[in-house]
Design a protein around this motif. Sequence first.
Motif, PDB file in Angstrom:
ATOM      1  N   GLN A 219      -6.499 -25.554 -47.467  1.00 15.07           N
ATOM      2  CA  GLN A 219      -5.451 -25.787 -46.476  1.00 15.07           C
ATOM      3  C   GLN A 219      -5.984 -25.789 -45.046  1.00 15.07           C
ATOM      4  OE1 GLN A 219      -2.009 -23.250 -47.078  1.00 15.07           O
ATOM      5  NE2 GLN A 219      -2.160 -23.422 -49.290  1.00 15.07           N
ATOM      6  N   HIS A 220      -7.293 -25.591 -44.887  1.00 19.26           N
ATOM      7  CA  HIS A 220      -7.870 -25.546 -43.543  1.00 19.26           C
ATOM      8  C   HIS A 220      -8.082 -26.969 -43.020  1.00 19.26           C
ATOM      9  CE1 HIS A 220     -10.229 -24.304 -40.121  1.00 19.26           C
ATOM     10  NE2 HIS A 220     -10.026 -23.029 -40.452  1.00 19.26           N
ATOM     11  N   PRO A 221      -7.679 -27.247 -41.779  1.00 15.39           N
ATOM     12  CA  PRO A 221      -7.810 -28.606 -41.224  1.00 15.39           C
ATOM     13  C   PRO A 221      -9.241 -29.105 -41.105  1.00 15.39           C
ATOM     14  CG  PRO A 221      -7.116 -27.019 -39.528  1.00 15.39           C
ATOM     15  CD  PRO A 221      -6.981 -26.332 -40.851  1.00 15.39           C
ATOM     16  N   VAL A 222     -10.229 -28.209 -41.097  1.00 16.04           N
ATOM     17  CA  VAL A 222     -11.614 -28.659 -40.971  1.00 16.04           C
ATOM     18  C   VAL A 222     -12.015 -29.521 -42.161  1.00 16.04           C
ATOM     19  CG1 VAL A 222     -12.736 -26.717 -42.165  1.00 16.04           C
ATOM     20  CG2 VAL A 222     -13.935 -27.887 -40.302  1.00 16.04           C
ATOM     21  N   LEU A 223     -11.369 -29.316 -43.304  1.00 16.66           N
ATOM     22  CA  LEU A 223     -11.705 -30.072 -44.507  1.00 16.66           C
ATOM     23  C   LEU A 223     -11.294 -31.544 -44.397  1.00 16.66           C
ATOM     24  CD1 LEU A 223     -13.180 -28.687 -46.824  1.00 16.66           C
ATOM     25  CD2 LEU A 223     -11.083 -28.763 -48.155  1.00 16.66           C
TER      26      LEU A 223
END
Length: 376
Positions: A219-223
Amino acid sequence: MSSRVEHYLTERKAIGGSLANDWLEFESLYQSRLWHELTLRVTSFVHREELQQGDQLKSFYENFLSDFEHRINQLALVEIIIPISRTFKQVDEAIQFIKQVREKVKANSLAVLLCDITIGKAYLVTKNLNETKAIIEDLTPKFEELDHLTTVHSRFYDLASNYYRVMGNHSDYYQNALKYLGCIDISSMVLKEKAERAFNLGLAALLAENVYNFGEILQHPVLDALKNTREQWLIDLLQAFNIGDVEKYEALKPVWQIQPDLRVAEEILKRKITLLCLMDMIFVAGGVRALSFTDVATRTKLSPEQVELLAMQALSLGLIRGNIDQVDEKLNMHWVKPRVLDLRQVGTLKKRLDQWTNDVKQMSSLVEHQAEDILS
């Protein structure tokens, strides 16, 4: 204005060039004793590309900045000193320079912490891992004691994560890298850096033996930096681990085996995804958590004889709680370790809550209808 500062500024102005207006502004702010405004200008000035070669910034400090550094906010002074120290030809000289500044700002705890972090980064660059480790171990409890987020936190977690990545400590790297990303504005990162951090973070999550919660990274935007790229397979693999999808894991094997670290750790990955598969089965089962060895073996693609060992491993790691019925060959589990849930898992939880609500309503209705008979 001291004669040293006056001579330095006069010399700089005479040279002219792209920095001519800057020297004029510095002279005006210095003479007006506008220290805050001068601090702000100097903070941006030391990052100018024209000054990153040679000893220009070193000379700037010795002949100008040092004259009024005692008037600058101590944390702001260290922020100015950091880019100056990077221009030193010898790392040892830069470390000594930072140590001298550290003595001058020792009244400000955050400034001291930032000096120590900068020294730690210098040690890491020169592969002096023992000194780097000592600094991280010294700083860790100090940051844990802070009850609020500061501008220094991100620098510490960046140092710690880089150190643990060099050491191959996947668990500590993963934890510190996540904390670092939580302290910064992701949108300010260039795409290349974002993609590199996302890839390293994903690998660490897979390789770390104590990481069984993949919802947080998914769920992390960096992904997002890896989506629809040639590294999309890593996201797919993380999703497979998140729900313990052994079939998808096996299907992706030709792709992820190209990555050397994953290929070497195949045994660890296999053990981890079967544990996650068992966790997901228990979670989905809800209130009826008696799983037969056969069902678990089918889903995990293990033999029935291996299921008991798998359950024992999960119990010893604190991933599940319950008991093993060896006679009936069943796993009676009443708890599974909480994790960050994806939409499918949230949907499962919603169905369970709906069922619980219906059970409560039925019990309430039963009590209502039978209360009259009981009271009479």
